[in-house]
Design an enzyme around this catalytic site. Structure first.
Site, mmCIF file in Angstrom:
data_model
loop_
_atom_site.group_PDB
_atom_site.id
_atom_site.type_symbol
_atom_site.label_atom_id
_atom_site.label_comp_id
_atom_site.label_asym_id
_atom_site.label_seq_id
_atom_site.Cartn_x
_atom_site.Cartn_y
_atom_site.Cartn_z
ATOM 1 N N ALA A 279 1.355 -1.204 -0.146
ATOM 2 C CA ALA A 279 0.038 0.148 0.442
ATOM 3 C C ALA A 279 0.981 1.016 0.176
ATOM 4 O O ALA A 279 2.149 1.184 0.226
ATOM 5 C CB ALA A 279 -0.876 0.241 1.500
ATOM 6 N N CYS A 280 0.114 1.950 0.136
ATOM 7 C CA CYS A 280 0.798 4.050 -0.026
ATOM 8 C C CYS A 280 1.944 3.931 0.722
ATOM 9 O O CYS A 280 1.398 3.807 2.250
ATOM 10 C CB CYS A 280 0.205 5.140 0.298
ATOM 11 N N PRO A 281 3.325 3.954 0.759
ATOM 12 C CA PRO A 281 4.029 4.614 -0.157
ATOM 13 C C PRO A 281 4.344 3.904 -0.881
ATOM 14 O O PRO A 281 5.539 3.316 -1.642
ATOM 15 C CB PRO A 281 4.941 5.784 0.539
ATOM 16 N N GLY A 282 4.325 2.268 -1.149
ATOM 17 C CA GLY A 282 4.694 1.241 -1.537
ATOM 18 C C GLY A 282 5.392 0.970 -2.552
ATOM 19 O O GLY A 282 6.153 1.035 -3.829
#
Lengths: 188, 83
Positions: free
Chosen positions: B21-24
């Site tokens: 998920a963000c910021p992945g």
């Protein structure tokens, strides 16, 4: 005719020189850099700080984090037990969270139930854990500065902090100097 | 670019960031972009809705050319050209 174009070139050259000077001045004033003063030791706030830092670093912005007061708990390594602490420092050490996995939530902490539930949710929703975030931060060159004054005040020792590749110790003036040349500053 | 055009794009590198998920996805994209040459096309697979806004902003800031994105069943494909 020739004379005229020579004059035009000369004016252009002087204009370019002026612009160059302006640009260097602007560049020096406002670097593509993020300075963050992190004071809170709440898990949610440290998470927010790390997510913003990682996004900024991924966008090629230089990131400098200044950890102070309660936030220092997040940098403690639970495996390290420094010797030579006085009584009050030992008490403080015992009462404060021993590392990023033991932080409390600012809301809905519910004696540790809240953080446990958040961690389960984060895993389920594929959000990086705080440990993974610090690892990525190290790889992206994010700088962490520990405020020496609050470290002393709270009785922490340098030997009890995590092994982080870009860790340094400094005072408030370092933050002020860094923040002054950064395009943006945050206080968490 | 339209969805039809994007479907015909030949990517030089596909980055599968569906597992984060963000910021992945942004971190994955930033790492992977070093592996391709200027002018080559990178495709990012992401299941994170926010990434559809984040990647164009990243491109804008860093200088890559964002081509667009289209949705699959449970994720999106985003395309960009390295600066």
């Amino acid at each position: 005719m020739e004379n005229n174009s020579e004059i035009t070139i000369q004016t252009l050259q002087s204009q370019i020189e002026k612009l160059e000077k302006k640009v260097t001045k602007l560049e020096k004033n406002r670097k593509d850099q993020l300075s963050m003063a992190i004071v809170s030791g709440d898990m949610d706030k440290i998470l927010a700080a790390m997510i913003i830092s990682l996004a900024a670093a991924a966008m090629d912005t230089k990131v400098k984090l200044f950890f102070s007061f309660w936030a220092l708990s997040a940098l403690r390594d639970p495996k390290k037990h420094p010797k030579g602490k006085d009584f009050i420092s030992k008490m403080f050490g015992m009462m404060l969270p021993s590392g990023k996995d033991k932080l409390k939530l600012s809301n809905m902490n519910m004696a540790g139930m809240g953080p446990m539930m958040i961690k389960i949710l984060m895993k389920k929703k594929n959000v990086l854990s705080l440990g993974e975030m610090f690892e990525q931060a190290g790889q992206l060159g994010i700088e962490i500065t520990i405020c020496e004054m609050s470290m002393d005040l709270m009785g922490f020792k340098k030997e009890e902090f995590i092994d982080y590749p870009h860790l340094r110790y400094a005072g408030a003036a370092t933050f002020v100097a860094d923040a002054g040349e950064s395009a943006f500053q945050l206080f968490i | 670019m339209t969805t039809e055009e994007l479907k015909n794009v030949k990517s030089n590198l596909v980055v599968d960031a569906r597992g984060t998920a963000c910021p992945g996805p942004l971190l994955a994209a930033k790492k992977a972009i070093a592996d391709i040459e200027s002018g080559e096309i990178m495709e990012i697979l992401s299941a994170d809705e926010g990434t559809k806004n984040d990647i164009p902003r990243w491109c804008e800031k860093v200088g890559h050319e964002y081509l667009g994105c289209f949705d699959e069943d449970s994720f999106s494909r985003l395309f960009l050209v390295k600066e």
